[in-house]
Structure formats: structure tokens, C-alpha cells
Design an enzyme around this catalytic site. Structure first.
Site, PDB file in Angstrom:
ATOM      1  N   ASP A 159       0.851  -1.205   0.000  1.00 14.85           N
ATOM      2  CA  ASP A 159       0.000   0.000   0.000  1.00 14.85           C
ATOM      3  C   ASP A 159       0.881   1.248   0.000  1.00 14.85           C
ATOM      4  OD1 ASP A 159      -2.735  -1.439   0.830  1.00 14.85           O
ATOM      5  OD2 ASP A 159      -1.114  -2.252   2.026  1.00 14.85           O
ATOM      6  N   HIS A 187      -4.378  -3.630   5.979  1.00 14.18           N
ATOM      7  CA  HIS A 187      -4.119  -3.873   4.553  1.00 14.18           C
ATOM      8  C   HIS A 187      -5.445  -4.276   3.910  1.00 14.18           C
ATOM      9  CE1 HIS A 187      -2.776  -5.257   0.736  1.00 14.18           C
ATOM     10  NE2 HIS A 187      -3.243  -6.461   0.981  1.00 14.18           N
TER      11      HIS A 187
HETATM   12  P1  NAX Z   1      -1.375 -18.441  -4.520  1.00 17.68           P
HETATM   13  O1  NAX Z   1      -2.741 -19.026  -4.417  1.00 17.68           O
HETATM   14  O2  NAX Z   1      -0.698 -18.350  -5.856  1.00 17.68           O
HETATM   15  O3  NAX Z   1      -0.388 -19.251  -3.572  1.00 17.68           O
HETATM   16  C1  NAX Z   1      -0.678 -19.545  -2.247  1.00 17.68           C
HETATM   17  C2  NAX Z   1       0.145 -20.749  -1.856  1.00 17.68           C
HETATM   18  O4  NAX Z   1      -0.051 -20.956  -0.451  1.00 17.68           O
HETATM   19  C3  NAX Z   1      -0.268 -22.043  -2.568  1.00 17.68           C
HETATM   20  O5  NAX Z   1       0.887 -22.700  -3.055  1.00 17.68           O
HETATM   21  C4  NAX Z   1      -0.960 -22.837  -1.455  1.00 17.68           C
HETATM   22  O6  NAX Z   1      -0.809 -24.238  -1.631  1.00 17.68           O
HETATM   23  C5  NAX Z   1      -0.197 -22.331  -0.236  1.00 17.68           C
HETATM   24  N1  NAX Z   1      -0.887 -22.541   1.026  1.00 17.68           N
HETATM   25  C6  NAX Z   1      -2.214 -22.458   1.304  1.00 17.68           C
HETATM   26  N2  NAX Z   1      -2.423 -22.767   2.607  1.00 17.68           N
HETATM   27  C7  NAX Z   1      -1.223 -23.018   3.147  1.00 17.68           C
HETATM   28  C8  NAX Z   1      -0.806 -23.398   4.452  1.00 17.68           C
HETATM   29  N3  NAX Z   1      -1.690 -23.612   5.430  1.00 17.68           N
HETATM   30  N4  NAX Z   1       0.508 -23.562   4.658  1.00 17.68           N
HETATM   31  C9  NAX Z   1       1.406 -23.405   3.671  1.00 17.68           C
HETATM   32  N5  NAX Z   1       1.075 -23.067   2.408  1.00 17.68           N
HETATM   33  C10 NAX Z   1      -0.237 -22.874   2.164  1.00 17.68           C
HETATM   34  O7  NAX Z   1      -1.481 -17.018  -3.811  1.00 17.68           O
HETATM   35  P2  NAX Z   1      -0.497 -15.756  -3.928  1.00 17.68           P
HETATM   36  O8  NAX Z   1      -0.908 -14.945  -5.085  1.00 17.68           O
HETATM   37  O9  NAX Z   1       0.910 -16.220  -3.828  1.00 17.68           O
HETATM   38  O10 NAX Z   1      -0.940 -14.938  -2.626  1.00 17.68           O
HETATM   39  C11 NAX Z   1      -0.678 -15.408  -1.331  1.00 17.68           C
HETATM   40  C12 NAX Z   1      -1.384 -14.568  -0.289  1.00 17.68           C
HETATM   41  O11 NAX Z   1      -0.945 -13.215  -0.337  1.00 17.68           O
HETATM   42  C13 NAX Z   1      -2.904 -14.505  -0.468  1.00 17.68           C
HETATM   43  O12 NAX Z   1      -3.502 -14.668   0.811  1.00 17.68           O
HETATM   44  C14 NAX Z   1      -3.142 -13.091  -0.961  1.00 17.68           C
HETATM   45  O13 NAX Z   1      -4.429 -12.625  -0.632  1.00 17.68           O
HETATM   46  C15 NAX Z   1      -2.065 -12.351  -0.220  1.00 17.68           C
HETATM   47  N6  NAX Z   1      -1.693 -11.010  -0.703  1.00 17.68           N
HETATM   48  C16 NAX Z   1      -1.334 -10.085   0.220  1.00 17.68           C
HETATM   49  C17 NAX Z   1      -0.902  -8.820  -0.114  1.00 17.68           C
HETATM   50  C18 NAX Z   1      -0.498  -7.821   0.915  1.00 17.68           C
HETATM   51  O14 NAX Z   1      -0.172  -6.682   0.542  1.00 17.68           O
HETATM   52  N7  NAX Z   1      -0.496  -8.127   2.218  1.00 17.68           N
HETATM   53  C19 NAX Z   1      -0.859  -8.408  -1.541  1.00 17.68           C
HETATM   54  C20 NAX Z   1      -0.837  -9.535  -2.505  1.00 17.68           C
HETATM   55  C21 NAX Z   1      -1.677 -10.728  -2.134  1.00 17.68           C
HETATM   56  O15 NAX Z   1      -2.994 -10.495  -2.538  1.00 17.68           O
END
Ligand code: NAX
Length: 326
Positions: A159, A187
Site C-alpha cells: 500500500d 491492509h
Molecule cells: P497463490 O494461491 O498463488 O499461492 C498460495 C500458496 O499458499 C499455494 O501454493 C498454497 O498451496 C499455499 N498454502 C495455502 N495454505 C497453506 C498453508 N496452510 N501452509 C502453507 N502453504 C499454504 O497465492 P499468492 O498470489 O501467492 O498470494 C498469497 C497470499 O498473499 C494470499 O492470501 C493473498 O491474498 C495475499 N496477498 C497479500 C498482499 C499484501 O499486501 N499483504 C498483496 C498480494 C496478495 O494479494
């Protein structure tokens, strides 16, 4: 050569992981003289994909990459880690209510907080990226009673960086010259990006722009809804910019900001009337591996109303998971 630092990354097979791991291994996060060992956590069904990412990391022959581990067990992933990037989270699936999303993530971050508590280095720096990031960080912090709560942080740097680039575009100045920006709160689209104290080469950004309507009606909605705009345009959520923000956050926390302000989601110490422990975006400076909240900023009526909106949202999220925290 320095001793390697163990860095855990969860969600290692995901999109953010793919943008993050190569940059950590190349030294962009902890310094070009700091070897790292990557400890990668993902779900059992993602282990093959993690192996593929590890093969590519090997094929980069990074001089600073001193080792790698892949696992689906948090206690293996977090063993002795000094940095933990908690990226993996449960995404919102079709028909899922916000309450269900909070609960599903609360379960993940309770387990991961407890595992950090048990096996991580006692000075581990934890950054939660997975959404809802602030509340997930709060849950992890509360699930790790033996670790210093100040070691748990949530990512608001994306942000912050989004706001910087909007201000650079509006003023026609270089993004690198903008200082003293603050982003308050959660966020989420309710975050309050506050440029009242920002300067460019010592000049006030507020005076340069001098347009409250632009602030309220254009700037804040643009920054707040930037994630949705990226999904709309790309068909996928922000990944490289999120990974970049995570690198910025940890680099600044670990290596210092030389007096410059950055934004971190941190447990409130009561500053600015934010109740203690709420995981809230504050302007901070970092030195010697510690962050300090920038104090003494006047909060005017408009700012207070924006801060109250984002605080109320966080308090509601916190109330929604309170029963899970015992
Ligand atoms: P993806 O869906 O591409 O990847 C997530 C990965 O996490 C997958 O490989 C999944 O198998 C794994 N996973 C799920 N549960 C798990 C657990 N209990 N233990 C270990 N691994 C686990 O998502 P991606 O685009 O990489 O985003 C990841 C997270 O970042 C999401 O929650 C998303 O909302 C969040 N974000 C946060 C942002 C921020 O500024 N704070 C911005 C970007 C993003 O949206």
C-alpha cells in the site's frame, strides 16, 4: 563469509513465492554478503510444485544460496529460522463468507504461530503477507506466547509503495525523492495513505498538490482499490509487486532505513490512540533490527475519521476470531 540466515517462506509454490524466492536467494533482501538457507512450506498437494521451484533455484547457481528444505510440516519449516515470510493462506472461494475466510485462516495462523513459538530462533522476524494479513499476524502473535510480540508484523508496504507511485505521478517528481509518507491501519481498501507530512526535496507534497478533493475522491480510492484493479487487468492478483514489498519490508527492518519513514503493520503500543496489540499500519523508522513508531504527528479531523474506519474494521476482524484464541 557470514553464517547463513535461515529464511522460511510459506506458500512457496504460489505466485508470490515464485516472485520472492529468487530475489531472496540473490541477496536482495538481506544483503549481497549474506548467505541464506530457504525453508519452504506448502501444502502436501503442492510439494511437487515446490520441488520444481527448487530445481529452478538450483539452476540459478546463486552464490548466496547455502541450502534448501521443502516440507509440509510447519515445525520443520520454522526450525531455527531468523526470518519467516508467511505468504500462504486460504483464498476466498466461491460462496465463502468473510467470516468463514477469517476462521479458515485463523486455523492456519494459530498452528503456524505455535510452531514458530516452539522451534524458531528467539529473535525471528515474522512478516505476514497472506490475507487478511493484519488479523493473521495478530493470530500468529497471540499463538506464540514465548516470542516477543514485536517480532510479528503484517505487510502494508505494498500500500505504501502504491501510494508513493501515485504521488510521483501526480506531482511529476521522482518516486525516490518522496519522504515521510505514512499508511495507517489495515491492509484493505480502508487503509489510510497520509501524505500530509510527505516531502519531495524538502518541499511539502500537500502544498504541491493542494487539492483535498483529489486526496479524498481519487488518491485514496485508487490506492485502496489497486489490488482489485490489478486482478481486473491481469486476471490474477498482484504477485511481483507484493513480493517486492515483502523484500522491502524485511530489508528495511533488518538493515535499517537511515532515518527514513516506511510503513509496517505492527502491534500497537497505544500510540495515536490505537488500542494496544491491534496489528496496525504505522509510520516507522528502523535501526539495529528494531522498528520505532514515528511520534508526534498531529491527527486532524479528516485523518482521525479515516483512521477510525480502518481501526473499526480491524476490531471487527479481531472480534470475529476472538473465540479461537482461547
Ligand atoms: P497463490 O494461491 O498463488 O499461492 C498460495 C500458496 O499458499 C499455494 O501454493 C498454497 O498451496 C499455499 N498454502 C495455502 N495454505 C497453506 C498453508 N496452510 N501452509 C502453507 N502453504 C499454504 O497465492 P499468492 O498470489 O501467492 O498470494 C498469497 C497470499 O498473499 C494470499 O492470501 C493473498 O491474498 C495475499 N496477498 C497479500 C498482499 C499484501 O499486501 N499483504 C498483496 C498480494 C496478495 O494479494
Amino acid at each position: 563469509m557470514k553464517a547463513p540466515v535461515r529464511v522460511a517462506v510459506t506458500g512457496a509454490a504460489g505466485q508470490i513465492g515464485y516472485s520472492l524466492l529468487f530475489r531472496i536467494a540473490s541477496g536482495e533482501m538481506l544483503g549481497k554478503d549474506q548467505p541464506v538457507i530457504l525453508q519452504l512450506l506448502d501444502l502436501p498437494q503442492a510439494q511437487t510444485a515446490v520441488k520444481g521451484v527448487m530445481m529452478e533455484l538450483e539452476d540459478c547457481a546463486f552464490p548466496l544460496l547455502a541450502g534448501m528444505v521443502a516440507t509440509d510440516d510447519p515445525e520443520v519449516a520454522f526450525k531455527d529460522v531468523q526470518v519467516a515470510l508467511l505468504v500462504g493462506a486460504r483464498p476466498r472461494s466461491k460462496g465463502m463468507e468473510r467470516k468463514d475466510l477469517l476462521t479458515a485462516n485463523a486455523e492456519i495462523f494459530t498452528v503456524q504461530g505455535a510452531a514458530l513459538n516452539k522451534v524458531a530462533d528467539r529473535n525471528v522476524k515474522v512478516l505476514v503477507v497472506g490475507n487478511p494479513a493484519n488479523t493473521n499476524a495478530y493470530i500468529a502473535m497471540k499463538s506464540a506466547p514465548d516470542l516477543n510480540p514485536n517480532n510479528f508484523t503484517a505487510m502494508l508496504r505494498l500500500d505504501h509503495n502504491r501510494a508513493l507511485s501515485q504521488l510521483a505521478a501526480k506531482t511529476g517528481k521522482a518516486v525516490a525523492d518522496i519522504e515521510k509518507l505514512a499508511v495507517w491501519g489495515n491492509h484493505s481498501p480502508t487503509m489510510y495513505a497520509d501524505y500530509r507530512y510527505a516531502t519531495i526535496n524538502g518541499e511539502s507534497v500537500k502544498d504541491m498538490i493542494n487539492d483535498h478533493e483529489w486526496n479524498r475522491d481519487v488518491f485514496l480510492p485508487t490506492v485502496g482499490k489497486r489490488g482489485a484493479a490489478i486482478i481486473e487487468a491481469r486476471g490474477l492478483s498482484s504477485a511481483a509487486s507484493a513480493a517486492n514489498a515483502a523484500i522491502d519490508h524485511i530489508r528495511d527492518w533488518a538493515l535499517g532505513t537511515n532515518g527514513k519513514w516506511v510503513t509496517m503493520g505492527i502491534p500497537s503500543d497505544g500510540s495515536y490512540g490505537i488500542p494496544k496489540d491491534v496489528m496496525f499500519g504505522f509510520p516507522v523508522t528502523c535501526e539495529n533490527g528494531q522498528y520505532t513508531i514515528v511520534q508526534g504527528l498531529e491527527i486532524d479531523e479528516f485523518s482521525r475519521s479515516c483512521i477510525n474506519v480502518t481501526l473499526n474494521e480491524l476490531e471487527e476482524e479481531r472480534a470475529g476470531v476472538a473465540h479461537l484464541l482461547g
